[in-house]
Design an enzyme around this catalytic site. Sequence first.
Site, PDB file in Angstrom:
ATOM      1  N   ASN A  10      79.080  47.357  34.256  1.00 36.00           N
ATOM      2  CA  ASN A  10      78.982  48.419  33.195  1.00 36.00           C
ATOM      3  C   ASN A  10      80.452  49.066  33.336  1.00 36.00           C
ATOM      4  O   ASN A  10      80.983  49.852  33.918  1.00 36.00           O
ATOM      5  CB  ASN A  10      78.092  49.467  34.032  1.00 36.00           C
ATOM      6  CG  ASN A  10      77.801  50.794  32.956  1.00 36.00           C
ATOM      7  OD1 ASN A  10      78.641  50.990  31.970  1.00 36.00           O
ATOM      8  ND2 ASN A  10      76.760  51.449  33.310  1.00 36.00           N
ATOM      9  N   ARG A  97      76.499  45.463  29.896  1.00 37.50           N
ATOM     10  CA  ARG A  97      75.866  46.791  29.236  1.00 37.50           C
ATOM     11  C   ARG A  97      76.886  47.007  28.139  1.00 37.50           C
ATOM     12  O   ARG A  97      78.025  47.110  28.305  1.00 37.50           O
ATOM     13  CB  ARG A  97      75.987  47.942  30.059  1.00 37.50           C
ATOM     14  CG  ARG A  97      75.406  49.253  29.303  1.00 37.50           C
ATOM     15  CD  ARG A  97      75.627  50.579  30.118  1.00 37.50           C
ATOM     16  NE  ARG A  97      75.255  51.608  29.356  1.00 37.50           N
ATOM     17  CZ  ARG A  97      75.587  52.857  29.313  1.00 37.50           C
ATOM     18  NH1 ARG A  97      76.678  52.999  30.032  1.00 37.50           N
ATOM     19  NH2 ARG A  97      75.086  53.712  28.687  1.00 37.50           N
ATOM     20  N   HIS A 186      70.374  54.804  25.491  1.00 34.01           N
ATOM     21  CA  HIS A 186      69.853  54.648  26.841  1.00 34.01           C
ATOM     22  C   HIS A 186      68.322  53.626  26.725  1.00 34.01           C
ATOM     23  O   HIS A 186      67.536  53.783  27.438  1.00 34.01           O
ATOM     24  CB  HIS A 186      69.105  56.137  27.125  1.00 34.01           C
ATOM     25  CG  HIS A 186      69.919  57.155  27.682  1.00 34.01           C
ATOM     26  ND1 HIS A 186      69.835  58.405  27.238  1.00 34.01           N
ATOM     27  CD2 HIS A 186      71.167  57.142  28.185  1.00 34.01           C
ATOM     28  CE1 HIS A 186      70.743  59.413  27.644  1.00 34.01           C
ATOM     29  NE2 HIS A 186      71.903  58.176  28.282  1.00 34.01           N
ATOM     30  N   GLY A 216      69.539  62.626  32.341  1.00 33.66           N
ATOM     31  CA  GLY A 216      70.637  62.513  33.061  1.00 33.66           C
ATOM     32  C   GLY A 216      71.517  63.445  32.691  1.00 33.66           C
ATOM     33  O   GLY A 216      71.336  64.487  32.284  1.00 33.66           O
ATOM     34  N   ARG A 247      76.772  67.915  25.957  1.00 37.84           N
ATOM     35  CA  ARG A 247      76.352  67.781  24.534  1.00 37.84           C
ATOM     36  C   ARG A 247      75.340  68.881  23.970  1.00 37.84           C
ATOM     37  O   ARG A 247      74.327  69.140  24.735  1.00 37.84           O
ATOM     38  CB  ARG A 247      75.859  66.446  24.367  1.00 37.84           C
ATOM     39  CG  ARG A 247      76.882  65.165  24.664  1.00 37.84           C
ATOM     40  CD  ARG A 247      76.413  63.953  24.087  1.00 37.84           C
ATOM     41  NE  ARG A 247      77.279  62.862  24.760  1.00 37.84           N
ATOM     42  CZ  ARG A 247      76.662  61.952  25.574  1.00 37.84           C
ATOM     43  NH1 ARG A 247      75.468  61.748  25.477  1.00 37.84           N
ATOM     44  NH2 ARG A 247      77.473  61.131  26.090  1.00 37.84           N
ATOM     45  N   GLU A 339      64.173  62.736  37.837  1.00 37.50           N
ATOM     46  CA  GLU A 339      63.771  62.366  39.037  1.00 37.50           C
ATOM     47  C   GLU A 339      63.853  63.276  40.154  1.00 37.50           C
ATOM     48  O   GLU A 339      63.168  63.137  41.047  1.00 37.50           O
ATOM     49  CB  GLU A 339      64.605  60.949  39.309  1.00 37.50           C
ATOM     50  CG  GLU A 339      64.227  59.782  38.439  1.00 37.50           C
ATOM     51  CD  GLU A 339      65.475  58.616  38.794  1.00 37.50           C
ATOM     52  OE1 GLU A 339      65.880  58.602  39.765  1.00 37.50           O
ATOM     53  OE2 GLU A 339      65.583  58.099  37.667  1.00 37.50           O
ATOM     54  N   ASN A 340      64.768  64.239  40.005  1.00 36.79           N
ATOM     55  CA  ASN A 340      65.006  65.383  41.137  1.00 36.79           C
ATOM     56  C   ASN A 340      64.600  66.520  41.005  1.00 36.79           C
ATOM     57  O   ASN A 340      64.159  67.236  41.872  1.00 36.79           O
ATOM     58  CB  ASN A 340      66.614  65.001  41.482  1.00 36.79           C
ATOM     59  CG  ASN A 340      66.730  63.658  42.104  1.00 36.79           C
ATOM     60  OD1 ASN A 340      66.190  63.097  42.941  1.00 36.79           O
ATOM     61  ND2 ASN A 340      67.909  62.943  41.182  1.00 36.79           N
ATOM     62  N   GLU A 390      68.817  50.785  35.383  1.00 36.81           N
ATOM     63  CA  GLU A 390      69.189  50.240  34.121  1.00 36.81           C
ATOM     64  C   GLU A 390      70.025  48.785  34.463  1.00 36.81           C
ATOM     65  O   GLU A 390      69.916  47.851  33.698  1.00 36.81           O
ATOM     66  CB  GLU A 390      70.195  50.913  33.523  1.00 36.81           C
ATOM     67  CG  GLU A 390      69.483  52.232  32.831  1.00 36.81           C
ATOM     68  CD  GLU A 390      70.286  53.400  32.313  1.00 36.81           C
ATOM     69  OE1 GLU A 390      70.636  54.054  33.235  1.00 36.81           O
ATOM     70  OE2 GLU A 390      71.024  53.234  31.211  1.00 36.81           O
TER      71      GLU A 390
HETATM   72  P1  AMP Z   1      72.369  60.564  35.867  1.00 29.08           P
HETATM   73  O1  AMP Z   1      73.072  60.745  34.571  1.00 29.08           O
HETATM   74  O2  AMP Z   1      71.388  59.874  35.375  1.00 29.08           O
HETATM   75  O3  AMP Z   1      73.281  60.081  37.090  1.00 29.08           O
HETATM   76  O4  AMP Z   1      72.053  62.196  36.110  1.00 29.08           O
HETATM   77  C1  AMP Z   1      72.992  62.961  36.548  1.00 29.08           C
HETATM   78  C2  AMP Z   1      72.636  64.437  36.609  1.00 29.08           C
HETATM   79  O5  AMP Z   1      71.327  64.493  37.498  1.00 29.08           O
HETATM   80  C3  AMP Z   1      73.822  65.113  37.304  1.00 29.08           C
HETATM   81  O6  AMP Z   1      74.556  65.886  36.444  1.00 29.08           O
HETATM   82  C4  AMP Z   1      72.681  66.347  37.727  1.00 29.08           C
HETATM   83  O7  AMP Z   1      72.556  67.558  36.862  1.00 29.08           O
HETATM   84  C5  AMP Z   1      71.335  65.826  37.952  1.00 29.08           C
HETATM   85  N1  AMP Z   1      70.890  65.814  39.239  1.00 29.08           N
HETATM   86  C6  AMP Z   1      71.027  64.932  40.264  1.00 29.08           C
HETATM   87  N2  AMP Z   1      70.412  65.280  41.370  1.00 29.08           N
HETATM   88  C7  AMP Z   1      69.735  66.417  41.010  1.00 29.08           C
HETATM   89  C8  AMP Z   1      68.805  67.166  41.922  1.00 29.08           C
HETATM   90  N3  AMP Z   1      68.542  67.014  42.973  1.00 29.08           N
HETATM   91  N4  AMP Z   1      68.424  68.424  41.418  1.00 29.08           N
HETATM   92  C9  AMP Z   1      68.669  68.614  40.044  1.00 29.08           C
HETATM   93  N5  AMP Z   1      69.469  67.808  39.147  1.00 29.08           N
HETATM   94  C10 AMP Z   1      69.925  66.913  39.688  1.00 29.08           C
END
Ligand code: AMP
Length: 404
Positions: A10, A97, A186, A216, A247, A339-340, A390
């Site tokens: 990637n 990718r 995505h 994300g 964005r 997820e989180n 991914e």
């Molecule tokens: P990704 O682009 O899928 O890697 O997601 C990144 C984003 O996920 C980060 O900028 C955070 O805003 C969010 N993130 C990661 N861990 C957590 C968490 N435990 N709680 C809330 N947001 C999270």
Amino acid sequence: MTATRVLVLNSGSSSVKYQLLDMTDSSRLAVGLVERIGEEGSRLVHEPLAGPGARGGKRERTGAIADHAQALRAVAEELAADGMGLDSPELAAVGHRVVHGGTRFTAPTVIDDEVLAEIRSLIPLAPLHNPANVTGIEVARELRGDLPQVAVFDTAFHSTMPEHVARYAIDAATAEKYSIRRYGFHGTSHAYVSRAAAALLGKAVEDVNVIVLHLGNGASASAVRGGVCVETSMGLTPLEGLVMGTRSGDLDPAVIFHLARVGGLSVDEIDSLLNKKSGLLGLCGDNDMREVTRRAEAGDDAARLALAAYVHRLKKYIGAYTAVLGRVDAVVFTAGVGENAAAVREAAVSGLEELGLALDLEANAVRSPEPRLISTDYARVAVAVVPTDEELEIATQAYALVTS
Ligand code: AMP
């Protein structure tokens, strides 16, 4: 010896993320990242997960890495040190990718000179992403030209959107001339997660309709009917749709004319404003959802507003896609926020009981790396968290193509 391994690359403008996978059991043999390529403080972090090297854990290399060619050579050396070098007969393919596939690439594609030229010709549609993807491909072909190099496109999964969904309501000849339509992004994540959600429900993918919320730093929603994408929130570029980390997502296009005419901003300044300084960051000064939720809980007004705007947009898309699909079997959250961030999931679903959505708050609060249901038993529509993967999806698609 049968070749069962796939190296997934990637390539970003100043980074390369990679994973080596064994497709006999989808296991990861090594993962790593080269960052700050061509900048001060370049570094490579390599983690062997199998073989003797795995006992040593992560290895880090610092020192100047001038370009992608040097980065990939360093990755090749690290893999070779673990006995998993690019010259290994076990390597079946490199999966790349590629962000934008235009209308031409609707499936994973083995890269030859003509395909590479076509990917290059799509740079105007994805000026931030496709150039780095092209560089990664060129360098990998130099290192192992005999190996199948497969491009897996972020846009491909959305190519099934009906024409009336993909088209903007603008002058048809202008749209045609400049390739203006909704492509969606995505796609590998939406493809993987919609399939994994069907498996979680114990149903065939053909039998389920799902709304996937990939949240994300970039964020997008998709409506997937029986495994086929029928609508997604990103458009010509990844700017359309949900509120994201930096964005804006949806806005009246006249905002752009106003900024140019009244504010005197250039096109590049507006581009940067909407892509890099908007979304959560624009509304409250932070783009990381962890920080936004922490501040909101502490009573910070700007963070509360940002969170409310983020959640409101999500609700609008859940409602809209329920209407698009007619029947929804599951709403699925994925990626960093999805997820989180239990609080975001709770807020996005609350008040949508009339649409058949109800969360089991205890299940929602559980942290787990596994796909899981977080809706109540009585809810008509399942709500799920499915971690996206991914790299595995790229490896799976590339391997299927080269072994078919
Ligand atoms: P990704 O682009 O899928 O890697 O997601 C990144 C984003 O996920 C980060 O900028 C955070 O805003 C969010 N993130 C990661 N861990 C957590 C968490 N435990 N709680 C809330 N947001 C999270």
